[in-house]
Write a protein that holds these residues in place. Structure first.
Motif, short mmCIF file in Angstrom:
data_model
loop_
_atom_site.label_atom_id
_atom_site.label_comp_id
_atom_site.label_asym_id
_atom_site.label_seq_id
_atom_site.Cartn_x
_atom_site.Cartn_y
_atom_site.Cartn_z
N LEU A 65 76.61 -19.97 31.23
CA LEU A 65 75.24 -19.46 31.28
C LEU A 65 75.15 -17.97 30.94
N PRO A 66 75.90 -17.07 31.60
CA PRO A 66 75.75 -15.65 31.27
C PRO A 66 76.19 -15.32 29.85
N LEU A 67 77.19 -16.05 29.35
CA LEU A 67 77.67 -15.79 27.99
C LEU A 67 76.64 -16.23 26.95
N LEU A 68 76.06 -17.40 27.17
CA LEU A 68 75.06 -17.88 26.23
C LEU A 68 73.77 -17.08 26.33
N GLN A 69 73.44 -16.59 27.53
CA GLN A 69 72.27 -15.73 27.68
C GLN A 69 72.47 -14.43 26.90
N GLN A 70 73.67 -13.86 27.01
CA GLN A 70 73.99 -12.64 26.28
C GLN A 70 73.94 -12.89 24.77
#
Length: 301
Positions: A65-70
């Motif tokens: 989630l945080p990687l794809l959000q970034q």
């Protein structure tokens, strides 16, 4: 992996409901479900545990989630920037500045540039003279500000800005600093360890002038920047030579060289015959028209 898949996953991770996520993304639920399934296959595992009342992200989903959000935020920013550049709302300008140039000198022309181009996107690189020439050759930058670059490349257009002297700098507690004199004779440096600058525009000229006066300094340490030079001088590691406009420290003292008159010319450089953007041309004209006298320097000879 497509950005559309990432957008669908982010919506799903927020709602934890395929129907609401599809509505939020303005697509049909089957289309969103297929995209999520494809993304899971590409990532090698389930992203969402599908339960009627308690659907939740899997461990893989939480980690992604945080990687794809970034990733999504960066892509959105890139798209917005590209649109702004195409519409002239943003004017990109890459400039390289030699390690030996005090950037405080450029505050005034930069201020006028920002006033003329509120949307300018300025990228400043620092480097040695070799790196400065390389950046110009490779087209990485449009303009460069540095000391003398010599005849390293015959395609350089050069506009001298000002001339400044080279001074000796020592620790404030150094015996040379405690003397009630503003200058020093070269003979007094014979036994002093000298801090040497790596790939400094003035190195060869300084060495030549010192050698002509019969002085062969004993190199103590080597540094690349004025900032590092000052740090070692504050540690009383030796003495050094700097340009008049270089960074200053209250823990050091500047001294004139009594029997050595050496100076350098600071200039702005560009590649001859290469197209320059309007914002680069504006900065070039601002640099050339700046009054540098408040820094204690003189007009180039």
């Amino acid at each position: 992996m497509e950005m559309q898949q990432v957008r669908y996953f982010l919506a799903l991770s927020s709602t934890l409901n395929f129907t609401r996520a599809a509505e939020e993304c303005n697509v049909t639920q089957p289309a969103l479900t297929r995209a999520i399934k494809t993304l899971e296959e590409e990532l090698g595992g389930e992203l969402l545990r599908r339960e009627r009342q308690h659907s939740h992200l899997t461990e893989l989903g939480r980690r992604m989630l945080p990687l794809l959000q970034q990733c999504y935020d960066a892509a959105t920013s890139a798209k917005s920037l590209a649109k702004a550049v195409q519409s002239s709302d943003v004017a990109p300008l890459n400039v390289t500045i030699s390690n030996s140039i005090n950037i405080a000198l450029l505050v005034s022309p930069f201020t006028e540039l920002f006033r003329a181009y509120p949307g300018v996107h300025l990228k400043i690189n620092r480097g040695s003279p070799t790196a400065v020439i390389g950046a110009l050759k490779n087209g990485e930058v449009e303009l460069a500000v540095a000391g003398p670059l010599g005849q390293a490349w015959d395609r350089l257009d050069t506009w001298p800005l000002f001339q400044e002297g080279i001074e000796l700098v020592v620790n404030a507690d150094h015996p040379l600093a405690r003397r009630n004199e503003a200058d020093v004779a070269l003979s007094q440096l014979a036994a002093e360890p000298v801090l040497s600058r790596i790939d400094w525009e003035t190195s060869e000229e300084l060495s030549r002038c010192l050698s002509a006066k019969g002085l062969a300094p004993r190199t103590a340490h080597e540094v690349e920047t004025d900032h590092d030079l000052l740090a070692l001088l504050e540690a009383n590691a030796g003495v050094g030579f700097v340009s008049m406009t270089a960074l200053r420290s209250p823990n050091t003292r500047r001294l004139k060289l009594r029997d050595l008159d050496i100076s350098r010319i600071v200039a702005v450089y560009a590649v001859a015959g290469r197209h320059r953007s309007p914002v680069a041309t504006t900065l070039l004209n601002l640099l050339r028209s700046t009054d540098w006298s408040s820094f204690g320097v003189s007009e180039p000879a």
